[in-house]
Design an enzyme around this catalytic site. Sequence first.
Site, mmCIF file in Angstrom:
data_model
loop_
_atom_site.group_PDB
_atom_site.id
_atom_site.type_symbol
_atom_site.label_atom_id
_atom_site.label_comp_id
_atom_site.label_asym_id
_atom_site.label_seq_id
_atom_site.Cartn_x
_atom_site.Cartn_y
_atom_site.Cartn_z
ATOM 1 N N HIS A 333 0.873 -1.171 0.000
ATOM 2 C CA HIS A 333 0.000 0.000 0.000
ATOM 3 C C HIS A 333 0.912 1.223 0.000
ATOM 4 O O HIS A 333 1.682 1.443 0.934
ATOM 5 C CB HIS A 333 -0.911 -0.003 1.223
ATOM 6 C CG HIS A 333 -1.898 -1.129 1.217
ATOM 7 N ND1 HIS A 333 -2.318 -1.770 2.360
ATOM 8 C CD2 HIS A 333 -2.545 -1.738 0.195
ATOM 9 C CE1 HIS A 333 -3.185 -2.714 2.050
ATOM 10 N NE2 HIS A 333 -3.336 -2.711 0.740
ATOM 11 N N GLU A 336 1.523 3.586 3.031
ATOM 12 C CA GLU A 336 2.053 3.031 4.272
ATOM 13 C C GLU A 336 3.570 3.020 4.146
ATOM 14 O O GLU A 336 4.180 2.029 3.776
ATOM 15 C CB GLU A 336 1.447 1.658 4.521
ATOM 16 C CG GLU A 336 -0.069 1.748 4.730
ATOM 17 C CD GLU A 336 -0.775 0.406 4.738
ATOM 18 O OE1 GLU A 336 -0.080 -0.637 4.838
ATOM 19 O OE2 GLU A 336 -2.014 0.389 4.629
ATOM 20 N N HIS A 471 3.269 -3.475 6.683
ATOM 21 C CA HIS A 471 2.173 -2.533 6.463
ATOM 22 C C HIS A 471 2.222 -1.453 7.545
ATOM 23 O O HIS A 471 3.156 -1.373 8.333
ATOM 24 C CB HIS A 471 0.826 -3.268 6.510
ATOM 25 C CG HIS A 471 0.534 -4.081 5.289
ATOM 26 N ND1 HIS A 471 -0.552 -3.864 4.481
ATOM 27 C CD2 HIS A 471 1.194 -5.121 4.720
ATOM 28 C CE1 HIS A 471 -0.557 -4.728 3.481
ATOM 29 N NE2 HIS A 471 0.502 -5.503 3.617
ATOM 30 N N GLU A 564 1.931 -4.943 11.032
ATOM 31 C CA GLU A 564 1.434 -3.570 11.072
ATOM 32 C C GLU A 564 2.354 -2.797 12.013
ATOM 33 O O GLU A 564 2.373 -3.036 13.216
ATOM 34 C CB GLU A 564 -0.014 -3.530 11.563
ATOM 35 C CG GLU A 564 -0.983 -4.329 10.699
ATOM 36 C CD GLU A 564 -1.342 -3.614 9.408
ATOM 37 O OE1 GLU A 564 -0.979 -2.417 9.268
ATOM 38 O OE2 GLU A 564 -1.990 -4.228 8.544
#
Length: 707
Positions: A333, A336, A471, A564
Amino acid sequence: MLPLPSPKPSLFTKEETGQSQQEGRQRGESSQGTSEQHVRIRVIKKKKVIMKKRRKLTHPTPLVTAKPLVTSSPAGTLNSHEKQEPGCPPLGLESLRVSDSRLEASSSQSFGLGPHRGRLNIQSGLEDGDLYDGAWCAEEQDANPWFQVDAGHPARFSGVITQGRNSVWRYDWVTSYKVQFSNDSRTWWGSRNHSSGMDSVFPANSDPETPVLNLLPEPQVARFIRLLPQTWLQGGASCLRAEILACPVSDPNDLFLEAPAWGSSDPLDFRHHNYKAMRKLMKQVNEQCPNITRIYSIGKSYQGLKLYVMEMSDRPGEHELGEPEVRYVAGMHGNEALGRELLLLLMQFLCHEFLRGNPRVSRLLTEMRIHLLPSMNPDGYEIAYRQGSELVGWAEGRWNIQSIDLNHNFADLNTPLWEAQDEGQVPHIVPNHHVPLPTYYTLPNATVAPETRAVIEWMKRIPFVLSANLHGGELVVSYPFDMTRSPWAARELTPTPDDAVFRWLSTVYAGSNLAMQDTSRRPCHSQDFSMHGNIINGADWHTVPGSMNDFSYLHTNCFEVTVELSCDKFPHESELPQEWENNKDALLTYLEQVRMGIAGVVRDKDTELGIADAVIAVDGINHDVTTAWGGDYWRLLTPGDYMVTASAEGYHSVTRSCRVTFEEGPFPCNFVLTKTPKQRLRELLAAGAKVPPDLRRRLERLRGQKD
């Protein structure tokens, strides 16, 4: 509950609710002798602002970076001048450096809409009105709403960034506000317009999500800052999310506790790198450490930007027998950005430490081949980079240029495997590993991004064993399966046959990450993952069909998790040193887990050559792996005793016991396979040789037994 219809775009002012024009004592103006300022009624219809005198004005455009600064003029109209160039870094509302205790407000509609929720880009839960709503919202009866931030020590405030309320059910945002400052939270002064001498009124938002930046006419040194909403959307409430731009200043009287130091002692390049700067940095690392690095491209983005990979090993460019291949992928992404910078920092760190003789790094580069892909979606990143770390919002740049979410773009191999399992065909008819691509996915008109195709071909070329997909936007490690097994289920615990291994891998990263292990930190958005060790099964979080994690597990030998990294998807450059420290040890420790389990070579008894594509099956685990072209394999396993079977077409299978201990491995588990008579016959006939007498007699006996 259905989403509420979109309200008419009108401004809601204090006069329309019969509120007093005079600022209340909560704003501190009475003690400062501030002159009373009347607010003129404005009602926006469509794209025009209508004043009471029916004089039509153009509606001000929301401010973003490099847009004109807008302040109130004596006539109440809006003037623009000088470009917006944020100088000071963010105070840290989004990144949680500012604790909940330092956020206050005049009132709140509920706990879930309290001041602690007034953080830029904070995301709400699915339930409206729960404990995790998407903004600070003042009570409807609050005549003089304000949102206050305590910097904790003197700071030079230079600007404010605001958003509206994040919600799937409501539309709430502030359209204008004033700003005040204080050193003691009792005596306040306002930000003044130079030309008029009146308090500046800053234009805010025209939608819930677009960040709007306003720089102060003149930076102010204080400890506290207040945002005082003046107008908001009609039919909505006074709701906002914010970030404050502030530079630290010295405290000559030493009255305040010194702010905690955020930084790193590693001599690395702590900046955000666009495509050109990223290529330059990778080249510099390669030139500094030519013997352990190699740069290669696995393909191009839709707009033609190359997907560069940095390979790091003592013998770059070749697969060494018995040496596992590991990878980190970031930037799937584009918005990110932290993962991208961490991989650029990691390659610098490995180079520097190898030259210094760091034994841990030297062992990593000697025992494995590391592949770092810092930007899988370079097109999306360039969009986010142009907006800047604080103004990119939550989603801009996430997708590639074709508006494809790359983490939903891999082939769904879960469904055909689960259907075959339901019919009892796995593993005897349908294999439980290396599930083939569906026909629809290979068609020329299939909706498959070029970035996705490039990564799939990369996976096929290199026998990866371990991977992590970096991410941002949360602090948690999620592991496969990412897709729920029950059709249409939004979330459901869906473990793989290797659930114990994936939980181990996830726990290793989460347990080594400084931010995840900070027991005093608050949750990022709407879930507290710390209650479960900061790990979660991906499908039990939210279903993701077509994820890279699931594809990697089902189509290759590679075990992959999603990390994350931070609540803030695009941290400010000033926060990169601390983010590196938060993740440095975790990045190294996770790579070292490739030693966990068993490894070996499957060889032909006659030729002693390795057998490619031999299947390694572990009793009790319905997922097999295969050998690489040299016959070497790696099977990640948690400590325990296992019965392992090696099989290959044309060979007799061999089963042996293999033990995995808590000591550093992997445990060697080699196999020697003998060809079946039929295979030997095939090879002899293919070579044009005559069948040996002993083999001919044996075949005749076998035929006689069948007769």
